[in-house]
Design a protein around this motif. Structure first.
Motif, PDB file in Angstrom:
ATOM      1  N   LYS A  77      42.445  31.223  38.022  1.00  0.00           N
ATOM      2  CA  LYS A  77      42.683  29.860  38.500  1.00  0.00           C
ATOM      3  C   LYS A  77      42.474  29.813  40.012  1.00  0.00           C
ATOM      4  CE  LYS A  77      46.199  26.186  38.409  1.00  0.00           C
ATOM      5  NZ  LYS A  77      47.614  25.865  38.093  1.00  0.00           N
ATOM      6  N   ILE A  78      41.836  28.733  40.484  1.00  0.00           N
ATOM      7  CA  ILE A  78      41.631  28.550  41.918  1.00  0.00           C
ATOM      8  C   ILE A  78      42.086  27.136  42.274  1.00  0.00           C
ATOM      9  CG2 ILE A  78      39.945  28.483  43.807  1.00  0.00           C
ATOM     10  CD1 ILE A  78      38.182  30.366  42.133  1.00  0.00           C
ATOM     11  N   ASP A  79      43.005  27.021  43.217  1.00  0.00           N
ATOM     12  CA  ASP A  79      43.513  25.713  43.666  1.00  0.00           C
ATOM     13  C   ASP A  79      43.196  25.549  45.143  1.00  0.00           C
ATOM     14  OD1 ASP A  79      44.685  24.911  41.239  1.00  0.00           O
ATOM     15  OD2 ASP A  79      46.421  26.206  41.642  1.00  0.00           O
ATOM     16  N   ASN A  85      44.566  28.717  47.060  1.00  0.00           N
ATOM     17  CA  ASN A  85      45.350  29.670  46.274  1.00  0.00           C
ATOM     18  C   ASN A  85      44.526  30.102  45.065  1.00  0.00           C
ATOM     19  OD1 ASN A  85      48.295  29.724  47.410  1.00  0.00           O
ATOM     20  ND2 ASN A  85      47.683  27.567  47.411  1.00  0.00           N
ATOM     21  N   ALA A  86      44.746  31.330  44.620  1.00  0.00           N
ATOM     22  CA  ALA A  86      43.993  31.833  43.468  1.00  0.00           C
ATOM     23  C   ALA A  86      44.836  32.804  42.668  1.00  0.00           C
ATOM     24  CB  ALA A  86      42.715  32.517  43.946  1.00  0.00           C
ATOM     25  N   ASN A  87      44.630  32.780  41.357  1.00  0.00           N
ATOM     26  CA  ASN A  87      45.220  33.768  40.450  1.00  0.00           C
ATOM     27  C   ASN A  87      44.084  34.635  39.891  1.00  0.00           C
ATOM     28  OD1 ASN A  87      47.880  32.846  40.706  1.00  0.00           O
ATOM     29  ND2 ASN A  87      47.545  31.274  39.136  1.00  0.00           N
ATOM     30  N   LEU A  88      44.242  35.950  39.980  1.00  0.00           N
ATOM     31  CA  LEU A  88      43.214  36.868  39.507  1.00  0.00           C
ATOM     32  C   LEU A  88      43.790  37.850  38.503  1.00  0.00           C
ATOM     33  CD1 LEU A  88      42.111  36.019  42.485  1.00  0.00           C
ATOM     34  CD2 LEU A  88      40.687  38.060  42.219  1.00  0.00           C
ATOM     35  N   ASP A  89      42.954  38.196  37.536  1.00  0.00           N
ATOM     36  CA  ASP A  89      43.265  39.271  36.601  1.00  0.00           C
ATOM     37  C   ASP A  89      42.455  40.482  37.061  1.00  0.00           C
ATOM     38  OD1 ASP A  89      43.471  41.068  34.551  1.00  0.00           O
ATOM     39  OD2 ASP A  89      43.108  39.623  32.951  1.00  0.00           O
ATOM     40  N   LEU A  90      43.155  41.521  37.573  1.00  0.00           N
ATOM     41  CA  LEU A  90      42.472  42.707  38.089  1.00  0.00           C
ATOM     42  C   LEU A  90      42.344  43.816  37.052  1.00  0.00           C
ATOM     43  CD1 LEU A  90      44.009  42.995  41.694  1.00  0.00           C
ATOM     44  CD2 LEU A  90      41.893  41.859  40.975  1.00  0.00           C
ATOM     45  N   GLY A  91      42.786  43.575  35.835  1.00  0.00           N
ATOM     46  CA  GLY A  91      42.684  44.598  34.801  1.00  0.00           C
ATOM     47  C   GLY A  91      43.478  45.838  35.195  1.00  0.00           C
ATOM     48  N   ALA A 108      52.011  37.627  45.163  1.00  0.00           N
ATOM     49  CA  ALA A 108      52.894  37.820  43.995  1.00  0.00           C
ATOM     50  C   ALA A 108      52.142  38.573  42.903  1.00  0.00           C
ATOM     51  CB  ALA A 108      53.384  36.474  43.467  1.00  0.00           C
ATOM     52  N   ALA A 109      52.901  39.284  42.071  1.00  0.00           N
ATOM     53  CA  ALA A 109      52.321  40.014  40.942  1.00  0.00           C
ATOM     54  C   ALA A 109      52.916  39.476  39.653  1.00  0.00           C
ATOM     55  CB  ALA A 109      52.605  41.510  41.066  1.00  0.00           C
ATOM     56  N   GLY A 110      52.066  39.342  38.635  1.00  0.00           N
ATOM     57  CA  GLY A 110      52.538  38.863  37.344  1.00  0.00           C
ATOM     58  C   GLY A 110      53.281  39.952  36.591  1.00  0.00           C
ATOM     59  N   SER A 111      54.037  39.552  35.576  1.00  0.00           N
ATOM     60  CA  SER A 111      54.830  40.520  34.807  1.00  0.00           C
ATOM     61  C   SER A 111      53.966  41.412  33.925  1.00  0.00           C
ATOM     62  CB  SER A 111      55.846  39.766  33.936  1.00  0.00           C
ATOM     63  OG  SER A 111      55.166  38.853  33.083  1.00  0.00           O
ATOM     64  N   ASP A 112      52.705  41.008  33.668  1.00  0.00           N
ATOM     65  CA  ASP A 112      51.833  41.806  32.793  1.00  0.00           C
ATOM     66  C   ASP A 112      51.214  43.009  33.502  1.00  0.00           C
ATOM     67  OD1 ASP A 112      50.107  40.535  34.485  1.00  0.00           O
ATOM     68  OD2 ASP A 112      48.925  39.553  32.936  1.00  0.00           O
ATOM     69  N   GLY A 113      51.409  43.119  34.829  1.00  0.00           N
ATOM     70  CA  GLY A 113      50.901  44.263  35.582  1.00  0.00           C
ATOM     71  C   GLY A 113      49.427  44.201  35.901  1.00  0.00           C
ATOM     72  N   LYS A 114      48.774  43.079  35.626  1.00  0.00           N
ATOM     73  CA  LYS A 114      47.358  42.990  35.949  1.00  0.00           C
ATOM     74  C   LYS A 114      46.966  41.653  36.589  1.00  0.00           C
ATOM     75  CE  LYS A 114      45.870  41.519  31.331  1.00  0.00           C
ATOM     76  NZ  LYS A 114      44.907  41.800  30.240  1.00  0.00           N
ATOM     77  N   SER A 115      47.869  40.668  36.576  1.00  0.00           N
ATOM     78  CA  SER A 115      47.562  39.380  37.206  1.00  0.00           C
ATOM     79  C   SER A 115      48.283  39.289  38.553  1.00  0.00           C
ATOM     80  CB  SER A 115      47.976  38.218  36.296  1.00  0.00           C
ATOM     81  OG  SER A 115      49.357  38.268  36.021  1.00  0.00           O
ATOM     82  N   TYR A 116      47.556  38.719  39.545  1.00  0.00           N
ATOM     83  CA  TYR A 116      48.080  38.653  40.916  1.00  0.00           C
ATOM     84  C   TYR A 116      47.727  37.311  41.532  1.00  0.00           C
ATOM     85  CZ  TYR A 116      48.499  43.681  40.228  1.00  0.00           C
ATOM     86  OH  TYR A 116      48.817  44.912  39.731  1.00  0.00           O
ATOM     87  N   SER A 117      48.640  36.843  42.382  1.00  0.00           N
ATOM     88  CA  SER A 117      48.429  35.564  43.082  1.00  0.00           C
ATOM     89  C   SER A 117      48.032  35.846  44.527  1.00  0.00           C
ATOM     90  CB  SER A 117      49.702  34.721  43.056  1.00  0.00           C
ATOM     91  OG  SER A 117      50.068  34.413  41.733  1.00  0.00           O
ATOM     92  N   TYR A 118      47.045  35.085  45.021  1.00  0.00           N
ATOM     93  CA  TYR A 118      46.545  35.230  46.384  1.00  0.00           C
ATOM     94  C   TYR A 118      46.541  33.878  47.078  1.00  0.00           C
ATOM     95  CZ  TYR A 118      44.842  39.977  45.461  1.00  0.00           C
ATOM     96  OH  TYR A 118      44.767  41.310  45.183  1.00  0.00           O
ATOM     97  N   THR A 143      33.646  29.464  48.412  1.00  0.00           N
ATOM     98  CA  THR A 143      33.805  30.153  47.146  1.00  0.00           C
ATOM     99  C   THR A 143      34.692  31.372  47.410  1.00  0.00           C
ATOM    100  OG1 THR A 143      32.658  31.126  45.232  1.00  0.00           O
ATOM    101  CG2 THR A 143      31.753  31.613  47.410  1.00  0.00           C
ATOM    102  N   LEU A 144      35.025  32.092  46.359  1.00  0.00           N
ATOM    103  CA  LEU A 144      35.824  33.309  46.508  1.00  0.00           C
ATOM    104  C   LEU A 144      35.015  34.510  46.023  1.00  0.00           C
ATOM    105  CD1 LEU A 144      39.374  32.227  45.216  1.00  0.00           C
ATOM    106  CD2 LEU A 144      38.312  31.840  47.450  1.00  0.00           C
ATOM    107  N   ARG A 145      35.355  35.672  46.561  1.00  0.00           N
ATOM    108  CA  ARG A 145      34.710  36.901  46.102  1.00  0.00           C
ATOM    109  C   ARG A 145      35.703  38.063  46.198  1.00  0.00           C
ATOM    110  NH1 ARG A 145      30.380  38.080  51.064  1.00  0.00           N
ATOM    111  NH2 ARG A 145      31.904  38.743  52.631  1.00  0.00           N
ATOM    112  N   VAL A 146      35.433  39.070  45.379  1.00  0.00           N
ATOM    113  CA  VAL A 146      36.240  40.292  45.392  1.00  0.00           C
ATOM    114  C   VAL A 146      35.313  41.461  45.721  1.00  0.00           C
ATOM    115  CG1 VAL A 146      37.818  41.779  44.102  1.00  0.00           C
ATOM    116  CG2 VAL A 146      37.707  39.320  43.592  1.00  0.00           C
ATOM    117  N   LEU A 147      35.759  42.307  46.646  1.00  0.00           N
ATOM    118  CA  LEU A 147      34.999  43.477  47.069  1.00  0.00           C
ATOM    119  C   LEU A 147      35.884  44.715  46.965  1.00  0.00           C
ATOM    120  CD1 LEU A 147      33.369  41.952  50.279  1.00  0.00           C
ATOM    121  CD2 LEU A 147      32.154  42.585  48.194  1.00  0.00           C
ATOM    122  N   PRO A 148      35.265  45.896  46.837  1.00  0.00           N
ATOM    123  CA  PRO A 148      36.067  47.134  46.845  1.00  0.00           C
ATOM    124  C   PRO A 148      36.756  47.321  48.194  1.00  0.00           C
ATOM    125  CG  PRO A 148      33.859  47.534  45.988  1.00  0.00           C
ATOM    126  CD  PRO A 148      33.842  46.164  46.585  1.00  0.00           C
TER     127      PRO A 148
END
Length: 856
Positions: free
Chosen positions: A749-751, A768-774, A808-818, A833-838
């Motif tokens: 999600k991106i707000d 704001n964004a919610n990401l699933d980082l696996g 913030a971190a989600g309870s599932d251990g893989k979702s995070y709020s930015y 736009t948004l991007r994720v880098l190593p």
């Protein structure tokens, strides 16, 4: 033919009092110390000239009677002792590197190049790349870098050029007697030559090692011309850039793999390797093999270590200038190597030779191999860095163009090597000793203004007069050598005018350099050159590659024009261009002309050599001149345009050359007052020296390489070596984790900030964004907002990014709020736009893993 059963080496027999001459002769420090050059010239001027300025051969040829005479000449002995003291002080004094960096001072940087232009007697160079490599080594010595250099020992070197009666280039190959050169064979404690071995198809190739001491820096040259090899393998290092494709891959195996093995054989284990062009890129494979064998690292672990401690400098702006080998040739020489030594499949190995990841390679590209193996990649000028990004953009998909990880370090020249004696004395007198030790210090060059105009002009005029005398003598010798008539020989003594405005054009005769552009309109050129009140003259030199028929035609055309009765005194072509001819030309020319097709000149350095000598540049805005040009320091051809219609380009730019000479250069040069001084011209000379002198020299270049690449490489290598390479294994495991899990990253999600009104300058735009980082954690990634003005979308360099914070971190251990915010500093319509880098402290840049996730 007689087969000799043994050999012995005869060396000069020097009186004990003159023994320091031997030590001075075998260290090329003499080549940029004028006192040393004068010392050798003083022994026997004629022999010094006939040996092509080779002090070792000079000492071998001079008679014992002359040596005894010199031994009893107190003036000569005093001169020798003065040079010897200078030499020893140079070796022992603190250097820039020692003052700037503490720690390991053993040679931890190895610089590899296919050619080195150090001095004219050592024929192991062909042109600009070699002279640059030589200057790189000399400045490394001056600055005290812990560096060794590696190259090939060519028995023939590059060809000697001469022209036949029709002006057509002929090539002559001369064999070099290494035992009479300022170099020594590397031997072991039993006085036996140190050798290394290479596995070639169905045989072993043996290499011996020669050492040239360049100030503080050793240069090691590899030689296959030894009895242990068969006749064909003895020829591998015979010629520079000769032979066919198979010869090239053989030479590059010797340089890269053999070079690393040679260093190891003499006890040098470099932590940083610098590949000057792709010729030596195979060294990266040998470094991996060594770590796998000796430290039990896997291929990927060893490759990672090498990546962070390899530097690759590219010098070509076009794909055609890169060595590319067909798969069957690579398989012939590397099939066993990659399967048995590197433990790779054929598919894994051949992918190392391409940066194009989405299709199977059809050949093996040496520049691509170097880029895959080096974390630090650079072009050789600001413009060339941009050109390199364009050339290789296909290998960096999904990465914004301006962020493609190819840097640049603009080339420079070793000022002391290319500066005339007279100008050196003048600058030393007014700029002080630091001019020699700190040529990249702008404050020192500011003192050029203190030099009286009369002295600067007189010094420059003296060098022009010597250039004219030199050109006349060379021309006469050329005519005699090809059997010219007595009238031609007589006319050679009358060419050129020591007082006329003198244009220099000297370079490789590749077609893109457009050597005949100035001659496009002969009548107009004639009116410029042959004005009796304001005479102008041109001195030209350069070689075409032996297989470059078009380049040879250009030389023939120029020589034909130079023979015309009304132009023969104004145009001279000097045969067999080398460092000696270049020295006279850059020291004596008023204008250095350069008119390549932009952007095909990666850097160019010949024009840099005239700067400290008081010469001025007139050039296309290409290579180094694109960033150096200012109207106060020289002249430009065009405004940086690039053309599709090349004939039209030649027409436009030739007219610009004529107009600039007619309306600006010639009138300014001959604008003299009652004192006969061209004061406005001298003003530009001083501006050029002050502005360009401290920038376009190899001391500045080496400091940049050290600060940008060498020190970073060294520090990363040390980290990876910690705990018996445990850090290397940990980092490799981290990278594997990212590769295995990257595709699982999702933008959930991106707000963006909601507002009825437009955003005002000075405020912030919130996202704001919610990401699933696996299986990855926030420490493994860098989440960014990427944004830019939509109206200037074509100019991607104006785009920016800001990092988002994990809140913030989600309870599932893989979702995070930015969350993140953009500072709104200018008006306009913006997109984001948004991007994720190593993200890892070891990474040189976030794009090196080829992983990037953009928001859909």
């Amino acid at each position: 033919m007689v087969n000799f059963i043994g050999n012995f080496n005869v060396v000069p027999s020097l009186p004990e009092k003159l023994e320091p001459l031997r030590e001075i002769a075998y260290n090329l420090y003499w080549s940029w110390n004028q006192n040393a050059v004068e010392l050798f010239r003083r022994i026997d001027r004629e022999v010094w000239e006939s040996t092509n300025h080779n002090p070792v051969l000079l000492l071998g040829r001079v008679s014992q009677e002359r040596l005894v005479e010199l031994e009893n000449d107190s003036g000569f002995v005093s001169h020798m002792n003065r040079v010897y003291v200078q030499f020893n002080v140079y070796q022992e004094e603190d250097t820039w590197f020692q003052k700037s960096y503490s720690g390991d001072e053993s040679p931890y940087i190895a610089y590899f190049s296919a050619e080195f232009g150090l001095t004219e007697c050592l024929q192991i160079y062909s042109g600009g790349l070699g002279v640059l490599s030589g200057d790189h080594v000399k400045s490394s010595s001056d600055l005290g870098l812990p560096l060794v250099a590696v190259g090939l020992c060519y028995k023939e070197g590059y060809f000697q050029q001469y022209l036949n009666a029709d002006g057509w280039q002929q090539e002559r190959y001369e064999l070099t007697d290494f035992y009479n050169q300022p170099m020594k064979l590397v031997v072991d404690e039993n006085n036996k030559p140190v050798q290394v071995e290479l596995s070639f198809p169905n045989r072993t190739v043996h290499l011996q090692i020669w050492k040239i001491q360049v100030g503080r820096v050793p240069l090691y040259l590899l030689d296959t011309n030894i009895p242990e090899n068969n006749d064909e393998d003895r020829k591998i290092t015979r010629g520079l850039y000769g032979g066919n494709n198979e010869t090239r891959i053989q030479q590059e195996i010797v340089l890269g793999i053999g070079g690393i093995r040679a260093l190891h054989a003499i006890g040098i284990y470099p932590k940083v390797c610098h590949m000057n062009e792709g010729h030596s890129a195979f060294l990266a494979l040998e470094r991996i093999k060594y770590l796998m064998e000796n430290h039990k690292l896997s291929f990927e672990e060893a490759k990672s270590v090498g990546f962070y401690s390899n530097v690759f400098t590219t010098h070509t702006p076009v794909p055609a200038g890169i060595d590319v080998f067909p798969g069957e040739l690579v398989e012939k020489y590397f099939g066993i190597y990659y399967r048995q030594e590197l433990k790779l499949s054929d598919k894994e190995f051949y992918r190392l030779g391409t940066i194009i990841k989405d299709k199977e390679p059809t050949n093996f590209n040496m520049a691509h191999l170097a880029m895959n193996m080096a974390g630090f990649v650079n072009g050789v000028s600001r413009l060339h860095g941009l050109v390199s990004k364009k050339m290789w953009v296909e290998g960096f998909k999904n990465i914004p163009f301006d962020e493609i990880p190819i840097d640049y370090v603009t080339n420079g020249i070793h000022t002391q090597t290319h500066l005339s004696n007279e100008m050196k004395d003048l600058l030393y007198r007014y700029l002080g000793e630091k001019f020699i030790t700190e040529p990249s210090n702008p404050d020192i060059w500011e003192r050029v203004d203190e030099i009286p105009d009369e002295e600067l002009w007189m010094t420059h005029e003296r060098r022009r007069e010597r250039l004219v005398a030199f050109a006349r003598k060379r021309l006469k010798n050329q005519i005699v050598a090809r059997g010219g008539s007595s009238s031609e020989i007589k006319n050679a003594k009358e060419v050129l005018n020591p007082s006329a405005l003198t244009i220099g054009f000297a370079r490789r005769f590749a077609t893109y350099k457009r050597a005949t552009l100035l001659f496009k309109d002969i009548e107009r050129l004639y009116s410029i050159l042959c004005n009796s009140n304001f005479p102008v003259q041109i001195i030209i030199a350069g070689k075409a590659h032996p297989r470059d028929e078009e380049g040879k035609k250009l030389i023939q055309e120029l020589v034909s024009i130079a023979k015309e009765e009304h132009l023969r005194k104004r145009i001279v072509f000097l045969e067999n261009y080398d460092m000696n001819i270049a020295r006279y030309m850059v020291e004596g020319c008023d204008i250095w002309l350069n008119n390549p097709r932009r952007p095909l000149e990666a850097s160019g350095t010949s024009g840099m050599k005239v700067i400290a000598n008081g010469g001025l540049n007139f050039s296309v805005l290409d290579g180094w001149w694109d960033e150096a040009y200012d109207y106060t320091v020289g002249w430009k051809i065009g405004g940086g345009e690039e053309y599709d219609d090349l004939d039209y380009q030649d027409e436009v730019e030739s007219r610009l050359i004529y107009e600039t000479f007619e309306k600006e250069i010639v009138p300014l040069y001959y604008d003299r007052g009652e004192d006969k001084l061209p004061r406005k011209w001298i003003e530009i000379m001083k501006a050029s020296m002050k502005t360009l002198g401290p920038q376009f020299n190899s001391h500045r270049m080496l400091k940049e390489y050290t600060q940008k690449f060498y020190v970073q490489s060294y520090e990363r290598r040390k980290i990876l070596m910690e705990k018996d390479w445990a850090k290397a294994r940990e980092f490799s495991a981290w990278k594997k984790k990212l590769y295995n899990n990257w595709n699982k990253i999702k933008f959930v999600k991106i707000d963006q900030q909601k507002s009825k009104d437009d955003i005002r300058v000075g405020s912030k735009f919130l996202i704001n964004a919610n990401l699933d980082l696996g299986s990855l954690s926030p420490d493994d990634v860098d989440v960014q907002i990427y944004f830019g003005n939509l109206e200037v979308k074509a100019d991607i360099s104006s785009n920016q990014f800001v990092r988002m914070k994990n809140i913030a971190a989600g309870s599932d251990g893989k979702s995070y709020s930015y969350e993140g915010e953009i500072d709104c500093e200018s008006t306009g319509i913006f997109g984001f736009t948004l991007r994720v880098l190593p993200n890892h402290p070891m990474l040189i840049n976030p794009f090196e893993l080829g992983l990037i996730r953009w928001a859909e």
